[in-house]
Design a protein around this motif. Structure first.
Motif, PDB file in Angstrom:
ATOM      1  N   ALA A 229       0.918  -1.169  -0.051  1.00 41.04           N
ATOM      2  CA  ALA A 229      -0.001   0.021  -0.040  1.00 41.04           C
ATOM      3  C   ALA A 229       1.065   1.193  -0.025  1.00 41.04           C
ATOM      4  CB  ALA A 229      -0.808   0.123   1.313  1.00 41.04           C
ATOM      5  N   SER A 230       2.051   1.173   0.584  1.00 44.45           N
ATOM      6  CA  SER A 230       3.080   2.293   0.714  1.00 44.45           C
ATOM      7  C   SER A 230       3.418   2.661  -0.877  1.00 44.45           C
ATOM      8  CB  SER A 230       4.132   1.944   1.446  1.00 44.45           C
ATOM      9  OG  SER A 230       4.874   1.037   1.106  1.00 44.45           O
ATOM     10  N   ASN A 231       3.412   1.931  -1.569  1.00 48.25           N
ATOM     11  CA  ASN A 231       3.589   2.374  -3.066  1.00 48.25           C
ATOM     12  C   ASN A 231       2.696   3.407  -3.657  1.00 48.25           C
ATOM     13  OD1 ASN A 231       5.374   0.169  -2.923  1.00 48.25           O
ATOM     14  ND2 ASN A 231       4.442  -1.066  -4.472  1.00 48.25           N
ATOM     15  N   LEU A 232       1.538   3.488  -3.189  1.00 48.53           N
ATOM     16  CA  LEU A 232       0.508   4.473  -3.705  1.00 48.53           C
ATOM     17  C   LEU A 232       0.932   5.728  -3.387  1.00 48.53           C
ATOM     18  CD1 LEU A 232      -2.743   2.461  -2.831  1.00 48.53           C
ATOM     19  CD2 LEU A 232      -1.823   2.804  -5.088  1.00 48.53           C
ATOM     20  N   ALA A 233       1.807   6.042  -2.065  1.00 48.60           N
ATOM     21  CA  ALA A 233       2.000   7.358  -1.678  1.00 48.60           C
ATOM     22  C   ALA A 233       2.464   8.293  -2.569  1.00 48.60           C
ATOM     23  CB  ALA A 233       2.714   7.197  -0.414  1.00 48.60           C
ATOM     24  N   ALA A 234       3.737   7.522  -3.036  1.00 50.03           N
ATOM     25  CA  ALA A 234       4.520   8.523  -4.022  1.00 50.03           C
ATOM     26  C   ALA A 234       3.686   9.090  -5.200  1.00 50.03           C
ATOM     27  CB  ALA A 234       5.789   8.010  -4.415  1.00 50.03           C
ATOM     28  N   ILE A 235       2.881   7.925  -5.848  1.00 51.00           N
ATOM     29  CA  ILE A 235       2.235   8.155  -7.091  1.00 51.00           C
ATOM     30  C   ILE A 235       1.022   9.107  -6.813  1.00 51.00           C
ATOM     31  CG2 ILE A 235       1.004   7.255  -8.951  1.00 51.00           C
ATOM     32  CD1 ILE A 235       2.190   4.452  -7.958  1.00 51.00           C
ATOM     33  N   ILE A 236       0.526   9.109  -5.743  1.00 51.24           N
ATOM     34  CA  ILE A 236      -0.576  10.037  -5.375  1.00 51.24           C
ATOM     35  C   ILE A 236       0.054  11.379  -5.152  1.00 51.24           C
ATOM     36  CG2 ILE A 236      -2.346  10.819  -3.732  1.00 51.24           C
ATOM     37  CD1 ILE A 236      -2.906   7.713  -3.277  1.00 51.24           C
ATOM     38  N   ALA A 237       0.978  11.575  -4.487  1.00 52.54           N
ATOM     39  CA  ALA A 237       1.715  12.815  -4.321  1.00 52.54           C
ATOM     40  C   ALA A 237       2.293  13.381  -5.653  1.00 52.54           C
ATOM     41  CB  ALA A 237       2.824  12.650  -3.198  1.00 52.54           C
ATOM     42  N   TYR A 238       2.814  12.652  -6.502  1.00 51.02           N
ATOM     43  CA  TYR A 238       3.425  13.296  -7.908  1.00 51.02           C
ATOM     44  C   TYR A 238       2.256  13.732  -8.487  1.00 51.02           C
ATOM     45  CZ  TYR A 238       5.875  13.215 -12.144  1.00 51.02           C
ATOM     46  OH  TYR A 238       6.438  13.536 -13.225  1.00 51.02           O
ATOM     47  N   GLU A 239       1.221  12.728  -8.672  1.00 53.23           N
ATOM     48  CA  GLU A 239      -0.043  13.437  -9.671  1.00 53.23           C
ATOM     49  C   GLU A 239      -0.631  14.720  -8.992  1.00 53.23           C
ATOM     50  OE1 GLU A 239      -2.728  10.161 -10.146  1.00 53.23           O
ATOM     51  OE2 GLU A 239      -1.385   8.972 -11.351  1.00 53.23           O
ATOM     52  N   MET A 240      -0.829  14.617  -7.608  1.00 51.92           N
ATOM     53  CA  MET A 240      -1.317  15.913  -7.069  1.00 51.92           C
ATOM     54  C   MET A 240      -0.468  17.210  -7.285  1.00 51.92           C
ATOM     55  SD  MET A 240      -3.300  14.546  -3.623  1.00 51.92           S
ATOM     56  CE  MET A 240      -3.884  16.003  -2.970  1.00 51.92           C
ATOM     57  N   GLY A 241       0.663  17.129  -7.250  1.00 53.55           N
ATOM     58  CA  GLY A 241       1.805  17.914  -7.119  1.00 53.55           C
ATOM     59  C   GLY A 241       1.901  18.513  -8.662  1.00 53.55           C
ATOM     60  N   GLN A 242       1.772  17.418  -9.834  1.00 54.81           N
ATOM     61  CA  GLN A 242       1.777  17.918 -11.201  1.00 54.81           C
ATOM     62  C   GLN A 242       0.829  18.711 -11.491  1.00 54.81           C
ATOM     63  OE1 GLN A 242       4.377  16.651 -13.666  1.00 54.81           O
ATOM     64  NE2 GLN A 242       5.507  17.144 -11.775  1.00 54.81           N
TER      65      GLN A 242
END
Length: 351
Positions: A104-117
């Motif tokens: 589940a921790s894999n999702l954190a970076a992806i969500i953070a990146y998409e929101m930041g972009q």
């Protein structure tokens, strides 16, 4: 600085808003079995969890454009250094790759990146679960078929070491620590002058409320080939049904320790044995540091038990100063780590 911190678990997503080092809002969004049932893979939950996070930000009247950065829990990457990493397309692609271990921790970076972009903001992770700074000599297990790997409670143990050093007016990189994270799983780490040089992960060290920890190899091999268990059930016996759960039928460490403290001999034996193994593990890490130990830090959820801390402390007090710093503190650790990095106190890495 204002940060959004994202920390997904198997059945929850923790989020928090930190401003100037202080938590302004925190929420633990719990996901029921029925809610997660439609998703075959962890990465399939991406849009579902991201929508929930954005909905919570709306409730808090917080705009992503106001943030300094978005911080995620580091996932199952290839071995990385401790500390801060900027999330980029390469990291996202790695975490989305089907060959990457699902977590589940894999999702954190992806969500953070998409929101930041979407808002021109950078995303970071800190102290990934894949942090690996073992020395060469620590990697040899006894067979090249099974090299030792570093999977441990990096985030909380480093955060507590940083905090202890700050209390002493020093930096983390100036001191040597043994840090024992005591929770559902137990790990014990050796920190030497800012590097996580050796670890006892939750399958190599003491048993815990629900994990067996280290067991005898030959006995385990015999059990695996006994025909009594399928592979998945053996794994469950090691992680989930092991430790206190195997002996006492419950993983409620607080209840177990209270019964031991009250004098119940059955519970007392198990608690004494766990404390004994934790102390042995700490002694093992003391040899890694050649006895040069500035402090032994006891942290994690079950470090709140004075009874257990006293049992451990009487066996290890000869090694060095003992600091009990209970709790997990993951959200604060993520925010403080990236704040140090953005202030230039630590390097920011990329994959």
């Amino acid at each position: 600085m204002k940060f959004l911190v994202i920390n997904p678990g198997s059945t929850s997503t923790k989020i928090a808003l930190f401003e100037n080092g202080l938590s302004q809002y925190e929420e633990n969004i719990v996901h029921s079995t029925d809610e997660l049932k439609p998703f075959k893979h962890v990465n399939d939950q991406l849009a579902y969890r991201k929508d929930l996070i954005e909905g919570k930000l709306h409730q808090w009247a917080v705009k992503v454009s106001e943030l300094e950065a978005i911080i995620g829990r580091g996932g199952m990457l290839p071995p990385v250094k401790a500390g801060a990493y900027e999330v980029d397309e390469k990291m996202v692609a790695t975490l989305k790759n089907p060959s990457t271990v699902e977590h589940a921790s894999n999702l954190a970076a992806i969500i953070a990146y998409e929101m930041g972009q979407a808002h021109g903001k950078k995303a970071y992770i800190y102290d990934s679960v894949a942090t690996d700074e073992l020395t060469d000599v620590a990697r040899l297990s006894g067979t090249p078929l099974l090299p030792r790997k570093s999977f441990t409670h990096t985030l909380n143990t480093r955060a507590m070491a940083h905090a202890f050093a700050a209390e002493k007016g020093k930096s983390y990189s100036e001191m040597n620590f043994i840090v024992a994270h005591l929770g559902g799983g137990i790990s014990i780490n050796a920190h030497r002058k800012g590097q996580l040089v050796d670890v006892l992960p939750d399958d190599e060290g003491p048993f815990s409320p629900e994990r067996t920890g280290r067991v005898q190899c030959n006995a385990l091999i015999e059990l695996c080939y006994s025909g009594k268990f399928e592979k998945t059930e053996i794994k469950k016996q090691m992680r989930g049904k092991g430790g206190m759960t195997a002996y006492l039928g419950t993983n409620n460490a607080k209840e177990i320790i209270e019964k031991a403290e009250a004098g119940d001999s059955k519970y007392k034996l198990v608690v004494d044995a766990m404390a004994y193994q934790i102390a042995k593990g700490i002694g093992e890490m003391a040899t890694v540091l050649e006895g040069d130990v500035d402090a032994i830090i006891l942290t994690g959820g079950i470090a709140y038990s004075k009874y257990l801390m006293d049992l451990i402390s009487k066996r290890i007090s000869f090694i060095g100063e003992i600091a009990v710093m209970p709790g997990e503190n993951e959200m604060k650790a993520l925010a403080e780590g990236i704040e140090r990095a953005l202030n230039g106190e630590e390097e920011i890495h990329t994959l």
